[in-house]
Motif scaffolding. Sequence first.
Motif, PDB file in Angstrom:
ATOM      1  N   GLU A  22      -9.828  -7.752   9.134  1.00  0.00           N
ATOM      2  CA  GLU A  22     -10.947  -7.037   8.543  1.00  0.00           C
ATOM      3  C   GLU A  22     -11.635  -7.924   7.510  1.00  0.00           C
ATOM      4  O   GLU A  22     -11.072  -8.920   7.064  1.00  0.00           O
ATOM      5  N   GLU A  23     -12.864  -7.529   7.130  1.00  0.00           N
ATOM      6  CA  GLU A  23     -13.572  -8.242   6.082  1.00  0.00           C
ATOM      7  C   GLU A  23     -12.982  -7.861   4.735  1.00  0.00           C
ATOM      8  O   GLU A  23     -12.729  -6.696   4.471  1.00  0.00           O
ATOM      9  N   CYS A  24     -12.782  -8.852   3.895  1.00  0.00           N
ATOM     10  CA  CYS A  24     -12.390  -8.592   2.507  1.00  0.00           C
ATOM     11  C   CYS A  24     -13.661  -8.549   1.673  1.00  0.00           C
ATOM     12  O   CYS A  24     -14.740  -8.899   2.148  1.00  0.00           O
ATOM     13  N   CYS A  25     -13.524  -8.125   0.433  1.00  0.00           N
ATOM     14  CA  CYS A  25     -14.661  -8.157  -0.470  1.00  0.00           C
ATOM     15  C   CYS A  25     -14.169  -8.188  -1.912  1.00  0.00           C
ATOM     16  O   CYS A  25     -12.995  -7.919  -2.181  1.00  0.00           O
ATOM     17  N   GLY A  26     -15.070  -8.523  -2.812  1.00  0.00           N
ATOM     18  CA  GLY A  26     -14.720  -8.574  -4.219  1.00  0.00           C
ATOM     19  C   GLY A  26     -15.919  -8.909  -5.081  1.00  0.00           C
ATOM     20  O   GLY A  26     -17.013  -9.168  -4.583  1.00  0.00           O
ATOM     21  N   LYS A  67     -14.083  -4.772  10.497  1.00  0.00           N
ATOM     22  CA  LYS A  67     -14.018  -6.128  11.041  1.00  0.00           C
ATOM     23  C   LYS A  67     -15.387  -6.805  10.985  1.00  0.00           C
ATOM     24  O   LYS A  67     -15.476  -8.012  11.122  1.00  0.00           O
ATOM     25  N   ARG A  68     -16.449  -6.019  10.798  1.00  0.00           N
ATOM     26  CA  ARG A  68     -17.799  -6.568  10.773  1.00  0.00           C
ATOM     27  C   ARG A  68     -18.629  -6.078   9.597  1.00  0.00           C
ATOM     28  O   ARG A  68     -19.790  -6.421   9.474  1.00  0.00           O
ATOM     29  N   GLN A  69     -18.060  -5.265   8.737  1.00  0.00           N
ATOM     30  CA  GLN A  69     -18.800  -4.698   7.609  1.00  0.00           C
ATOM     31  C   GLN A  69     -17.888  -4.609   6.399  1.00  0.00           C
ATOM     32  O   GLN A  69     -16.670  -4.531   6.541  1.00  0.00           O
ATOM     33  N   TYR A  70     -18.506  -4.575   5.234  1.00  0.00           N
ATOM     34  CA  TYR A  70     -17.735  -4.315   4.025  1.00  0.00           C
ATOM     35  C   TYR A  70     -18.577  -3.450   3.099  1.00  0.00           C
ATOM     36  O   TYR A  70     -19.810  -3.430   3.183  1.00  0.00           O
ATOM     37  N   ALA A  71     -17.896  -2.743   2.233  1.00  0.00           N
ATOM     38  CA  ALA A  71     -18.560  -1.984   1.168  1.00  0.00           C
ATOM     39  C   ALA A  71     -17.609  -1.931  -0.020  1.00  0.00           C
ATOM     40  O   ALA A  71     -16.399  -1.768   0.154  1.00  0.00           O
ATOM     41  N   GLY A  93     -21.886 -12.143  -8.915  1.00  0.00           N
ATOM     42  CA  GLY A  93     -21.811 -12.342  -7.470  1.00  0.00           C
ATOM     43  C   GLY A  93     -20.836 -11.409  -6.797  1.00  0.00           C
ATOM     44  O   GLY A  93     -20.071 -10.681  -7.438  1.00  0.00           O
ATOM     45  N   ILE A  94     -20.903 -11.465  -5.484  1.00  0.00           N
ATOM     46  CA  ILE A  94     -20.040 -10.696  -4.586  1.00  0.00           C
ATOM     47  C   ILE A  94     -19.471 -11.688  -3.581  1.00  0.00           C
ATOM     48  O   ILE A  94     -20.160 -12.619  -3.161  1.00  0.00           O
ATOM     49  N   PHE A  95     -18.231 -11.485  -3.196  1.00  0.00           N
ATOM     50  CA  PHE A  95     -17.697 -12.317  -2.117  1.00  0.00           C
ATOM     51  C   PHE A  95     -17.193 -11.417  -1.000  1.00  0.00           C
ATOM     52  O   PHE A  95     -16.839 -10.263  -1.216  1.00  0.00           O
ATOM     53  N   HIS A  96     -17.218 -11.956   0.201  1.00  0.00           N
ATOM     54  CA  HIS A  96     -16.626 -11.269   1.347  1.00  0.00           C
ATOM     55  C   HIS A  96     -16.302 -12.289   2.430  1.00  0.00           C
ATOM     56  O   HIS A  96     -16.691 -13.452   2.335  1.00  0.00           O
ATOM     57  N   SER A  97     -15.551 -11.838   3.408  1.00  0.00           N
ATOM     58  CA  SER A  97     -15.146 -12.743   4.482  1.00  0.00           C
ATOM     59  C   SER A  97     -15.850 -12.384   5.786  1.00  0.00           C
ATOM     60  O   SER A  97     -16.343 -11.269   5.960  1.00  0.00           O
ATOM     61  N   HIS A  98     -15.890 -13.369   6.670  1.00  0.00           N
ATOM     62  CA  HIS A  98     -16.368 -13.174   8.031  1.00  0.00           C
ATOM     63  C   HIS A  98     -15.222 -13.542   8.972  1.00  0.00           C
ATOM     64  O   HIS A  98     -15.012 -14.719   9.261  1.00  0.00           O
ATOM     65  N   PRO A  99     -14.454 -12.540   9.424  1.00  0.00           N
ATOM     66  CA  PRO A  99     -13.349 -12.823  10.345  1.00  0.00           C
ATOM     67  C   PRO A  99     -13.856 -13.382  11.675  1.00  0.00           C
ATOM     68  O   PRO A  99     -14.713 -12.782  12.330  1.00  0.00           O
ATOM     69  N   SER A 118     -24.970 -14.175  -6.553  1.00  0.00           N
ATOM     70  CA  SER A 118     -24.478 -15.157  -5.584  1.00  0.00           C
ATOM     71  C   SER A 118     -23.643 -14.383  -4.573  1.00  0.00           C
ATOM     72  O   SER A 118     -22.912 -13.463  -4.948  1.00  0.00           O
ATOM     73  N   TYR A 119     -23.756 -14.757  -3.318  1.00  0.00           N
ATOM     74  CA  TYR A 119     -22.968 -14.134  -2.251  1.00  0.00           C
ATOM     75  C   TYR A 119     -22.112 -15.213  -1.610  1.00  0.00           C
ATOM     76  O   TYR A 119     -22.626 -16.064  -0.888  1.00  0.00           O
ATOM     77  N   ILE A 120     -20.839 -15.182  -1.916  1.00  0.00           N
ATOM     78  CA  ILE A 120     -19.920 -16.163  -1.348  1.00  0.00           C
ATOM     79  C   ILE A 120     -19.288 -15.558  -0.097  1.00  0.00           C
ATOM     80  O   ILE A 120     -18.781 -14.436  -0.129  1.00  0.00           O
ATOM     81  N   ILE A 121     -19.369 -16.315   0.976  1.00  0.00           N
ATOM     82  CA  ILE A 121     -18.786 -15.891   2.251  1.00  0.00           C
ATOM     83  C   ILE A 121     -17.748 -16.923   2.647  1.00  0.00           C
ATOM     84  O   ILE A 121     -18.003 -18.130   2.615  1.00  0.00           O
ATOM     85  N   VAL A 122     -16.563 -16.430   3.024  1.00  0.00           N
ATOM     86  CA  VAL A 122     -15.516 -17.317   3.518  1.00  0.00           C
ATOM     87  C   VAL A 122     -15.267 -16.977   4.982  1.00  0.00           C
ATOM     88  O   VAL A 122     -15.112 -15.817   5.348  1.00  0.00           O
ATOM     89  N   SER A 123     -15.277 -17.999   5.820  1.00  0.00           N
ATOM     90  CA  SER A 123     -14.959 -17.842   7.232  1.00  0.00           C
ATOM     91  C   SER A 123     -13.441 -17.821   7.386  1.00  0.00           C
ATOM     92  O   SER A 123     -12.746 -18.661   6.810  1.00  0.00           O
ATOM     93  N   VAL A 124     -12.937 -16.831   8.126  1.00  0.00           N
ATOM     94  CA  VAL A 124     -11.499 -16.757   8.388  1.00  0.00           C
ATOM     95  C   VAL A 124     -11.310 -16.823   9.905  1.00  0.00           C
ATOM     96  O   VAL A 124     -11.675 -15.891  10.622  1.00  0.00           O
TER      97      VAL A 124
END
Length: 152
Positions: A22-26, A67-71, A93-99, A118-124
């Motif tokens: 799933e997508e994480c967020c923070g 798996k494709r969205q976060y809130a 900023g906000i961070f989230h992942s893209h599984p 800032s929007y930080i995205i991490v690819s997993v």
Amino acid sequence: MIQLSQEHLQTIRTHAESIYPEECCGIILGYLASEGKIAVEVMPTKNVWNTEVAAEFPGERTTESKKRQYAIAPEIMLKTQKEARDRSLNIIGIFHSHPDHLAIPSECDRLYAWQGYSYIIVSVQKGKAGELQSWSLDDHHQFQAEAIENII
């Protein structure tokens, strides 16, 4: 530009791997300086995306999963904003992942992004955190890549 420590970056990667697939967020707390945004704290949050949350957003996202969205829960955003203000900090900023996807913002990411963050995205990929990129909105509400600088 946004400045984060290695510890901040590791917190984001670890949270992303622990929530996969799933997508994480923070939330990222810090302050604005002449050289850009400076992170002081990275706060992992729970991804509260569900069909009720989806119903508040226009479009056909009601069937999409975590798996494709976060809130991030609005009450968590408000509480964090108040606590940050008490510490003379801001949400920067906000961070989230893209599984199993690239660290590039989706159209949904763009539509619901806020100016100034800032929007930080991490690819997993297959459970392992990889590429990490930061993005910010320009005056035309389009994402532009933002440099990440490591701070000690």
